[in-house]
Design an enzyme around this catalytic site. Structure first.
Site, PDB file in Angstrom:
ATOM      1  CB  CYS A  43      -0.905   0.002   1.238  1.00  0.00           C
ATOM      2  SG  CYS A  43      -2.075   1.382   1.272  1.00  0.00           S
ATOM      3  CG  ASP A  45      -0.610   3.889   5.366  1.00  0.00           C
ATOM      4  OD1 ASP A  45      -1.808   3.930   5.688  1.00  0.00           O
ATOM      5  OD2 ASP A  45       0.316   4.306   6.099  1.00  0.00           O
ATOM      6  NE  ARG A  47      -0.545   4.560   8.813  1.00  0.00           N
ATOM      7  CZ  ARG A  47      -1.817   4.314   9.150  1.00  0.00           C
ATOM      8  NH1 ARG A  47      -2.202   4.424  10.395  1.00  0.00           N
ATOM      9  NH2 ARG A  47      -2.684   3.947   8.221  1.00  0.00           N
ATOM     10  CG  HIS A  99      -1.455  -1.123   5.850  1.00  0.00           C
ATOM     11  ND1 HIS A  99      -2.002  -0.151   6.655  1.00  0.00           N
ATOM     12  CD2 HIS A  99      -1.688  -0.720   4.582  1.00  0.00           C
ATOM     13  CE1 HIS A  99      -2.524   0.807   5.908  1.00  0.00           C
ATOM     14  NE2 HIS A  99      -2.352   0.486   4.639  1.00  0.00           N
ATOM     15  CB  CYS A 102      -5.609  -0.623   4.685  1.00  0.00           C
ATOM     16  SG  CYS A 102      -5.384   0.009   3.003  1.00  0.00           S
TER      17      CYS A 102
HETATM   18 CO    CO Z   1      -3.447   1.167   3.045  1.00  0.00          CO
END
Ligand code: CO
Length: 222
Positions: A43, A45, A47, A99, A102
């Site tokens: 992803c 993302d 993080r 993750h 998400c």
């Molecule tokens: Co995500």
């Protein structure tokens, strides 16, 4: 930590100097070739940084990221990246990494409208609809995490159904597709238990992975 654009360049110079000090010739070795064993499909993302999580250095993991780590059959970006990784770089492992927490998966699960990305997230709603009965068997608070796991499982399947993997396995190339989930709350990776090295026996592996999603304890505080 609050940073400015200038900080990024400062950090970069420090990092490059430190790498070169600790590992003389590190960058000049990478200039001519990369030979990663791993491809990471994750992803976007912020993080979930592939290299940091796995302790891998530049040159060791080939990365493709998009919102909610999807591998859509007609996505030329993802498919081209997978093709380059498998055919040119000869990676041995492709991992699809979702993750927990998400927001893309959560938005799809809740049917929240967020804009253009709704059309991208529709693929996750297809996953939700395909596993409606399984999801209904899970307490409501546990469904977002279960959806993250189901999405990873379905994307692993999509990778294995791509022409790239079909051709690679037909040639006898050794490449395994894995499904992982990362916990942004504890920094830990988990294997969803679906590692595929050929089309043979895929269906029972897939069913078993779905069974684990259904059976996993989902305490309220998680
Ligand atoms: Co995500």
């Amino acid at each position: 930590m609050s940073t400015s654009i200038e900080d990024l360049f400062d950090h970069n110079r420090l990092w490059a100097a430190q790498m070169e000090r600790e590992r003389p010739g590190f960058f000049s070795k990478l200039r001519n070739q990369q030979s990663p064993k791993y491809m990471w499909i994750g992803c976007s993302d912020s993080r979930v940084p592939a290299n940091q999580i796995t302790g891998l250095e530049p040159g060791e993991v080939f990365v493709h990221r998009n919102v909610a780590n999807l591998v859509v059959h007609s996505d030329l970006n993802a498919l081209s990246t997978i093709q380059f990784a498998v055919e040119r770089l000869q990676v041995e492992h492709v991992m699809v990494v979702g993750h927990y927490g998400c927001s893309g998966v959560r938005a799809a699960l809740e049917g929240a409208r967020i804009g253009l990305a709704d059309n991208w997230l529709r693929h996750i709603q297809d996953v939700r609809d395909r596993h409606r009965v399984l999801l209904e068997g899970i307490a409501e608070h546990g469904r977002p995490n279960a959806m993250v796991e189901l999405n990873v499982i379905e994307q692993v399947l999509n990778v294995t159904h791509s022409t790239v993997l079909k051709d690679a396995w037909l040639r006898g190339q050794k490449v395994t597709v894995h499904g992982w989930v990362y916990g942004v709350h504890d920094g830990l990776l988990q294997d969803v238990g679906l590692s595929v090295a050929s089309h043979e026996g895929l269906e029972p592996l897939y069913r078993a992975a779905l069974g684990r999603v259904a059976a996993r304890p989902r305490p309220l505080e998680a």
